[in-house]
Design a protein around this motif. Structure first.
Motif, PDB file in Angstrom:
ATOM      1  N   TRP A  79      31.625  13.848  26.480  1.00 54.33           N
ATOM      2  CA  TRP A  79      31.650  15.207  27.005  1.00 54.33           C
ATOM      3  C   TRP A  79      30.846  16.100  26.059  1.00 54.33           C
ATOM      4  O   TRP A  79      31.313  16.478  24.988  1.00 54.33           O
ATOM      5  CB  TRP A  79      33.087  15.731  27.112  1.00 54.33           C
ATOM      6  CG  TRP A  79      34.012  14.872  27.932  1.00 54.33           C
ATOM      7  CD1 TRP A  79      33.690  13.788  28.686  1.00 54.33           C
ATOM      8  CD2 TRP A  79      35.432  15.030  28.052  1.00 54.33           C
ATOM      9  NE1 TRP A  79      34.810  13.253  29.271  1.00 54.33           N
ATOM     10  CE2 TRP A  79      35.894  13.998  28.904  1.00 54.33           C
ATOM     11  CE3 TRP A  79      36.352  15.946  27.529  1.00 54.33           C
ATOM     12  CZ2 TRP A  79      37.244  13.849  29.231  1.00 54.33           C
ATOM     13  CZ3 TRP A  79      37.683  15.806  27.846  1.00 54.33           C
ATOM     14  CH2 TRP A  79      38.121  14.772  28.702  1.00 54.33           C
ATOM     15  N   LEU A  80      29.631  16.430  26.443  1.00 50.46           N
ATOM     16  CA  LEU A  80      28.764  17.225  25.588  1.00 50.46           C
ATOM     17  C   LEU A  80      29.249  18.663  25.487  1.00 50.46           C
ATOM     18  O   LEU A  80      29.687  19.250  26.478  1.00 50.46           O
ATOM     19  CB  LEU A  80      27.335  17.239  26.139  1.00 50.46           C
ATOM     20  CG  LEU A  80      26.587  15.910  26.295  1.00 50.46           C
ATOM     21  CD1 LEU A  80      25.157  16.183  26.731  1.00 50.46           C
ATOM     22  CD2 LEU A  80      26.613  15.086  25.031  1.00 50.46           C
ATOM     23  N   ASP A  81      29.154  19.246  24.273  1.00 49.75           N
ATOM     24  CA  ASP A  81      29.355  20.682  24.140  1.00 49.75           C
ATOM     25  C   ASP A  81      28.291  21.399  24.973  1.00 49.75           C
ATOM     26  O   ASP A  81      27.198  20.854  25.223  1.00 49.75           O
ATOM     27  CB  ASP A  81      29.245  21.109  22.683  1.00 49.75           C
ATOM     28  CG  ASP A  81      30.562  20.950  21.930  1.00 49.75           C
ATOM     29  OD1 ASP A  81      31.487  20.291  22.461  1.00 49.75           O
ATOM     30  OD2 ASP A  81      30.659  21.473  20.800  1.00 49.75           O
ATOM     31  N   ALA A  82      28.583  22.622  25.376  1.00 46.38           N
ATOM     32  CA  ALA A  82      27.732  23.328  26.324  1.00 46.38           C
ATOM     33  C   ALA A  82      26.308  23.558  25.818  1.00 46.38           C
ATOM     34  O   ALA A  82      25.378  23.693  26.617  1.00 46.38           O
ATOM     35  CB  ALA A  82      28.375  24.662  26.705  1.00 46.38           C
ATOM     36  N   ASN A  83      26.117  23.589  24.502  1.00 45.56           N
ATOM     37  CA  ASN A  83      24.769  23.844  23.957  1.00 45.56           C
ATOM     38  C   ASN A  83      24.105  22.574  23.424  1.00 45.56           C
ATOM     39  O   ASN A  83      23.095  22.671  22.715  1.00 45.56           O
ATOM     40  CB  ASN A  83      24.836  24.896  22.855  1.00 45.56           C
ATOM     41  CG  ASN A  83      25.610  24.411  21.620  1.00 45.56           C
ATOM     42  OD1 ASN A  83      26.275  23.367  21.668  1.00 45.56           O
ATOM     43  ND2 ASN A  83      25.522  25.156  20.536  1.00 45.56           N
ATOM     44  N   TYR A  84      24.651  21.410  23.740  1.00 40.52           N
ATOM     45  CA  TYR A  84      24.161  20.167  23.124  1.00 40.52           C
ATOM     46  C   TYR A  84      22.673  19.942  23.411  1.00 40.52           C
ATOM     47  O   TYR A  84      21.886  19.689  22.486  1.00 40.52           O
ATOM     48  CB  TYR A  84      24.977  18.968  23.624  1.00 40.52           C
ATOM     49  CG  TYR A  84      24.785  17.719  22.782  1.00 40.52           C
ATOM     50  CD1 TYR A  84      25.696  17.392  21.799  1.00 40.52           C
ATOM     51  CD2 TYR A  84      23.688  16.876  22.959  1.00 40.52           C
ATOM     52  CE1 TYR A  84      25.536  16.263  21.010  1.00 40.52           C
ATOM     53  CE2 TYR A  84      23.511  15.750  22.168  1.00 40.52           C
ATOM     54  CZ  TYR A  84      24.440  15.439  21.206  1.00 40.52           C
ATOM     55  OH  TYR A  84      24.265  14.315  20.422  1.00 40.52           O
ATOM     56  N   LEU A  85      22.280  20.014  24.669  1.00 40.25           N
ATOM     57  CA  LEU A  85      20.888  19.732  25.016  1.00 40.25           C
ATOM     58  C   LEU A  85      19.950  20.765  24.404  1.00 40.25           C
ATOM     59  O   LEU A  85      18.867  20.424  23.916  1.00 40.25           O
ATOM     60  CB  LEU A  85      20.721  19.690  26.536  1.00 40.25           C
ATOM     61  CG  LEU A  85      21.504  18.600  27.279  1.00 40.25           C
ATOM     62  CD1 LEU A  85      21.154  18.626  28.764  1.00 40.25           C
ATOM     63  CD2 LEU A  85      21.236  17.221  26.697  1.00 40.25           C
ATOM     64  N   GLN A  86      20.349  22.031  24.418  1.00 37.77           N
ATOM     65  CA  GLN A  86      19.524  23.076  23.825  1.00 37.77           C
ATOM     66  C   GLN A  86      19.317  22.845  22.334  1.00 37.77           C
ATOM     67  O   GLN A  86      18.195  22.902  21.825  1.00 37.77           O
ATOM     68  CB  GLN A  86      20.170  24.440  24.048  1.00 37.77           C
ATOM     69  CG  GLN A  86      19.378  25.586  23.434  1.00 37.77           C
ATOM     70  CD  GLN A  86      20.106  26.914  23.522  1.00 37.77           C
ATOM     71  OE1 GLN A  86      21.283  26.974  23.849  1.00 37.77           O
ATOM     72  NE2 GLN A  86      19.396  27.996  23.237  1.00 37.77           N
ATOM     73  N   VAL A  87      20.412  22.537  21.615  1.00 36.95           N
ATOM     74  CA  VAL A  87      20.329  22.315  20.173  1.00 36.95           C
ATOM     75  C   VAL A  87      19.466  21.085  19.868  1.00 36.95           C
ATOM     76  O   VAL A  87      18.636  21.100  18.952  1.00 36.95           O
ATOM     77  CB  VAL A  87      21.738  22.154  19.560  1.00 36.95           C
ATOM     78  CG1 VAL A  87      21.651  21.717  18.103  1.00 36.95           C
ATOM     79  CG2 VAL A  87      22.510  23.462  19.668  1.00 36.95           C
ATOM     80  N   ALA A  88      19.662  20.016  20.633  1.00 40.16           N
ATOM     81  CA  ALA A  88      18.900  18.783  20.398  1.00 40.16           C
ATOM     82  C   ALA A  88      17.412  19.008  20.620  1.00 40.16           C
ATOM     83  O   ALA A  88      16.575  18.578  19.807  1.00 40.16           O
ATOM     84  CB  ALA A  88      19.408  17.673  21.312  1.00 40.16           C
ATOM     85  N   CYS A  89      17.068  19.694  21.707  1.00 39.90           N
ATOM     86  CA  CYS A  89      15.653  19.942  21.993  1.00 39.90           C
ATOM     87  C   CYS A  89      15.029  20.863  20.948  1.00 39.90           C
ATOM     88  O   CYS A  89      13.888  20.642  20.507  1.00 39.90           O
ATOM     89  CB  CYS A  89      15.509  20.547  23.390  1.00 39.90           C
ATOM     90  SG  CYS A  89      15.854  19.386  24.731  1.00 39.90           S
ATOM     91  N   ALA A 132      27.696  22.003  32.727  1.00 41.22           N
ATOM     92  CA  ALA A 132      27.977  23.269  32.037  1.00 41.22           C
ATOM     93  C   ALA A 132      26.984  23.570  30.917  1.00 41.22           C
ATOM     94  O   ALA A 132      27.172  24.524  30.157  1.00 41.22           O
ATOM     95  CB  ALA A 132      29.394  23.242  31.469  1.00 41.22           C
ATOM     96  N   GLN A 133      25.929  22.785  30.802  1.00 40.24           N
ATOM     97  CA  GLN A 133      24.946  23.000  29.736  1.00 40.24           C
ATOM     98  C   GLN A 133      24.272  24.367  29.873  1.00 40.24           C
ATOM     99  O   GLN A 133      23.973  24.831  30.981  1.00 40.24           O
ATOM    100  CB  GLN A 133      23.882  21.905  29.764  1.00 40.24           C
ATOM    101  CG  GLN A 133      24.386  20.544  29.352  1.00 40.24           C
ATOM    102  CD  GLN A 133      24.882  20.516  27.911  1.00 40.24           C
ATOM    103  OE1 GLN A 133      24.140  20.747  26.970  1.00 40.24           O
ATOM    104  NE2 GLN A 133      26.166  20.235  27.749  1.00 40.24           N
TER     105      GLN A 133
END
Length: 325
Positions: A106-116, A33-34
């Motif tokens: 369970w990552l929040d939906a924007n986790y990867l975007q925010v981290a990057c 769901a990212q």
């Protein structure tokens, strides 16, 4: 499914699992769901760490059924231990950024975007982590709020900013830094979780070693994930065993902390103390006895919710670790 990721891959999500077939479906569904990253910008690497269930096949079938367009590799690491699995995952990663996701995260939906975006905008940051919220399989224990950090739950700092360490769940690291410190021939690494072992100092060791090398570790309140709390762990006996194991690991980690302390205030006694296991053991035993004298009720370790028992058990684990070295 196992196609190699594009050379433009920005982010590699590494999921290390041991017998995780019950935990993995929810983890993978939240990962699918990212938002904010195109499918070609990231990949998923599942490291099956000597499981004897159907974790590997389950991951393949679930990810295929969700049709994310994001490539997934499922690879084996036969040597037990979370550190070994992470080393294997980092070696297979093609992204410039690696995100470690436990099989109960369970990552929040924007986790990867925010981290990057955080690492893109702040090249001085090498490692970052965020806030976790618990998800309980059953009833939340009355004592949980006071001891949630032992379960890697809650806030890791009062506000976003530079810290010494972040938890392993959701730990995001530049691949070049991960490959410097997580290599098959690296010496002195903690094995971390191995089967039923509760050792959990590998993420702290990674952060401390990176900090000593001059890299910045960062906590961000914008990075959010949920951490699954199964009923089997939500009891006082498990907490006491966990704290003891963390105390054992601290006997190895203390040396890194003291070396960082010397960077800020170099004193001869810090050097002697850092290099002397006997001095550390003597101090630990002295503090242990002083705690018992001040808090005799701490000896009733099995009494559920006994807050005074927590520092006692931690120091006992620390002493045990020092005596084993």
């Amino acid at each position: 499914m196992s196609a190699a990721a594009s050379s433009a891959t920005k982010c590699s999500v590494v999921i290390c699992t041991f017998n995780g077939e019950r935990r993995l479906p929810a983890t993978l569904h939240h990962l699918a769901a990212q938002t904010g990253l195109s499918p070609s910008a990231w990949e998923v690497i599942v490291v099956d760490n000597a499981s004897n269930d159907q974790s590997a096949e389950l991951c393949r079938s679930i990810w295929l059924s969700m049709n994310t367009g994001v490539p997934m590799q499922v690879i084996d690491e036969p040597t037990p231990g979370l550190t070994h699995a992470r080393i294997r995952g980092v070696g297979a990663a093609s992204g410039a950024i690696v995100v470690f996701v436990d099989d109960d995260n369970w990552l929040d939906a924007n986790y990867l975007q925010v981290a990057c975006e955080l690492l893109d905008q702040h090249p001085e940051i090498a490692i970052c982590g965020g806030r976790t919220e618990p998800v309980f399989e059953s009833v939340r224990p009355n004592w949980f709020e006071q001891h949630s950090n032992w379960f890697a739950v809650g806030s890791q700092a009062a506000q976003s900013g530079e810290v010494t360490c972040v938890w392993g769940c959701g730990l995001t690291i530049r691949a070049e830094v991960a490959r410097r410190f997580l290599t098959p021939d690296a010496t002195g690494l903690l094995n971390d979780r191995t089967g039923s072992s509760l050792s959990s100092g590998g993420d702290t060791q990674l952060c401390l070693r990176a900090a000593l090398a001059g890299y910045k570790v960062w906590y961000s309140e914008q990075l959010r994930l949920r951490h699954w709390m199964p009923q089997s762990r939500m009891n006082w006996t498990h907490l006491i065993k966990l704290i003891f194991a963390i105390g054992v690991d601290e006997s190895r980690l203390k040396r890194y902390r003291l070396q960082l302390q010397r960077r800020k205030r170099d004193r001869a006694w810090i050097r002697w103390y850092a290099d002397s296991r006997l001095l550390q053991l003597a101090w630990c035993l002295t503090a242990l006895m002083a705690h018992i004298v001040r808090n005799p009720t701490s000896l009733t370790v099995t009494e559920e919710g006994n807050r005074q028992a927590v520092p006692l058990v931690f120091r006992l684990g620390n002493a045990a670790g020092l005596m084993r070295r």
